[in-house]
Enzyme design. Structure first.
Site, PDB file in Angstrom:
ATOM      1  N   HIS A   1      -0.956   0.532  -9.938  1.00 27.76           N
ATOM      2  CA  HIS A   1      -1.626  -0.415  -9.029  1.00 27.76           C
ATOM      3  C   HIS A   1      -2.130  -1.620  -9.831  1.00 27.76           C
ATOM      4  O   HIS A   1      -3.331  -1.852  -9.968  1.00 27.76           O
ATOM      5  CB  HIS A   1      -2.779   0.246  -8.266  1.00 27.76           C
TER       6      HIS A   1
ATOM      7  N   GLU B   1      -3.987   7.701  -5.087  1.00 29.62           N
ATOM      8  CA  GLU B   1      -4.136   7.041  -6.386  1.00 29.62           C
ATOM      9  C   GLU B   1      -5.358   7.586  -7.101  1.00 29.62           C
ATOM     10  O   GLU B   1      -6.381   7.811  -6.443  1.00 29.62           O
ATOM     11  CB  GLU B   1      -4.260   5.526  -6.179  1.00 29.62           C
TER      12      GLU B   1
ATOM     13  N   ARG C   1       0.863  -1.172   0.000  1.00 25.26           N
ATOM     14  CA  ARG C   1       0.000   0.000   0.000  1.00 25.26           C
ATOM     15  C   ARG C   1       0.909   1.234   0.000  1.00 25.26           C
ATOM     16  O   ARG C   1       1.945   1.265   0.675  1.00 25.26           O
ATOM     17  CB  ARG C   1      -0.909   0.035   1.235  1.00 25.26           C
TER      18      ARG C   1
HETATM   19  C1  GLV Z   1      -4.910  -4.892  -4.231  1.00 26.89           C
HETATM   20  O1  GLV Z   1      -4.174  -4.004  -3.968  1.00 26.89           O
HETATM   21  C2  GLV Z   1      -5.569  -5.682  -3.263  1.00 26.89           C
HETATM   22  O2  GLV Z   1      -5.502  -5.378  -2.060  1.00 26.89           O
HETATM   23  O3  GLV Z   1      -6.220  -6.652  -3.646  1.00 26.89           O
END
Ligand code: GLV
Length: 386
Positions: A334, A312, A283
């Site tokens: 991401h 983001e 994260r």
């Molecule tokens: C992606 O970042 C997730 O947490 O699945």
């Protein structure tokens, strides 16, 4: 009607479910898996746009009387949402393994179970982190630009630049939950030495098995020097590693005795070797981005590859976009779990979509004898323990 083929619906095993006629709102399209719900008589509304709905929109939908809410990491789920769902909202099914966007304390106070999609994205995320590490260290992005922009010129022993090998190096794995462990398995094939750190959970059995594998590779002559793996302190991991890969959940102050917010800051980045690389697929807020940009600009570390950010999508004025550090800072959108089957398979054992829908159904349809604490994908079981 969902089941026109069943003339005598009273006798069909799904009758009970159909009579209940669950209503669900999904804040984004998760593909074919939604049809599994519709085929079971659910009324499902899907937010039709690619961006996240405004929170006020989600509140309005929840207030309209839905039983289940399908969310992504883009949606802030807290007391406001649970208050709007009072008396009818029964479950929040998160389409992600991470759930820092869901206020667990609030969910517990309102006694709303929420589910996640752990496991099915473990390998996809771990391999992506591994590939990012290679791309960064071997400077593939810069090298391809050179070729595409017709700046190749000549083959030369060290011009215009060189990268660093991954094989045989020392990697620090920060966080040894599912994804960290999967990442370690990939490091074995590259004869890496592995420094493990986890503030909350140490899997010594796993580490023992990996050492056995490393020993076997050495004993059979597959690798000259015997590679090793061990748990160490955070400081030792960060100071000794050639690569640091981050796999911790985001935990802010007050959420845990070992918060991970800004775990990488000026102080800890300053502890890394100037030749080391940092990779983050966990994260964004685990890394202080302003500190990282400074560390790259001032060559405290050799490079960073990021898939996640404090905000983001990455804002246009982010210091991480500084062209001065562009060839040492890889920026992904991401994307680590973004493999076709991982994201969209309706099979709960293979895809996030399938697992998300299964988690939702478990709660609404009262699987596991209606005992939330026994439902495998419910996260906040503590709120329901008797
Ligand atoms: C992606 O970042 C997730 O947490 O699945």
């Amino acid at each position: 009607m969902p089941f026109p083929a069943f003339e005598n619906q009273k006798e069909h095993p799904l009758t009970k479910i159909m009579e209940k006629h669950f209503r669900v709102f999904a804040t984004c399209d998760i593909g074919e898996a939604i049809n599994l719900l519709r085929e079971r008589g659910y009324e499902v509304e899907v937010y039709p746009h690619p961006e996240a709905p405004p929170k006020s929109f989600i509140i309005e939908k929840v207030r309209s009387g839905i039983d289940g809410l399908i969310t992504t990491l883009r949606d802030q789920i807290d007391a406001e949402i649970f208050e709007a769902g009072k008396g009818h909202l029964k479950v929040v099914a998160q389409y992600a393994v991470g759930f820092d966007n869901i206020n667990r304390g609030d969910a517990n106070r309102y006694k709303i179970p929420f589910t996640n999609t752990a496991d099915v994205l473990t390998e996809a995320t771990a391999e992506f982190a591994f590939f990012m590490m290679g791309e960064l260290a071997r400077r593939m992005w810069t090298a391809e630009h050179l070729t595409r922009e017709n700046n190749w010129g000549y083959w030369h022993p060290y011009l215009p630049f060189l990268g660093d090998e991954v094989t045989g190096k020392t990697v620090a794995v920060i966080g040894t939950g599912r994804i960290g462990l999967a990442f370690i398995k990939k490091c074995v094939g590259f004869d890496m030495n592995i420094l493990c750190y986890d503030p909350a959970y140490q899997n010594h059995e796993f580490v023992k098995s990996i050492q056995e594998m490393l020993d076997l590779r050495h004993a059979r002559g597959l690798v000259k020097e015997r590679p090793w793996i061990k748990y160490v302190s955070f400081e030792d991991a960060v100071r000794q590693a050639d690569f640091v890969s981050v796999h911790v959940p985001l935990l802010r102050k007050g959420e845990s005795d070992t918060p991970t917010y800004h775990l990488f800051n000026e102080h800890t980045l300053g502890d890394m070797k100037s030749t080391a690389y940092l990779i983050n697929t966990s994260r964004g807020p685990v890394i202080d981005e302003a500190a990282l940009a400074r560390a790259l600009r001032e060559n405290w570390i050799a490079g960073a590859a990021l898939d996640v950010y404090e905000k983001e999508p990455l804002p246009p004025d982010s210091p991480l976009r500084d062209p001065v550090i562009a060839d040492r800072c890889r920026l992904m959108p991401h994307f680590a779990s973004a493999a076709r089957i991982t994201r969209l398979s309706p099979d709960p054992d293979r895809g996030m979509a399938g697992r998300c829908v299964q988690g939702l159904r478990d709660v609404l349809e009262g699987h596991c004898g209606g005992d939330v604490t026994k439902m495998p994908y419910v996260v906040n079981k503590e709120a329901f323990a008797r």
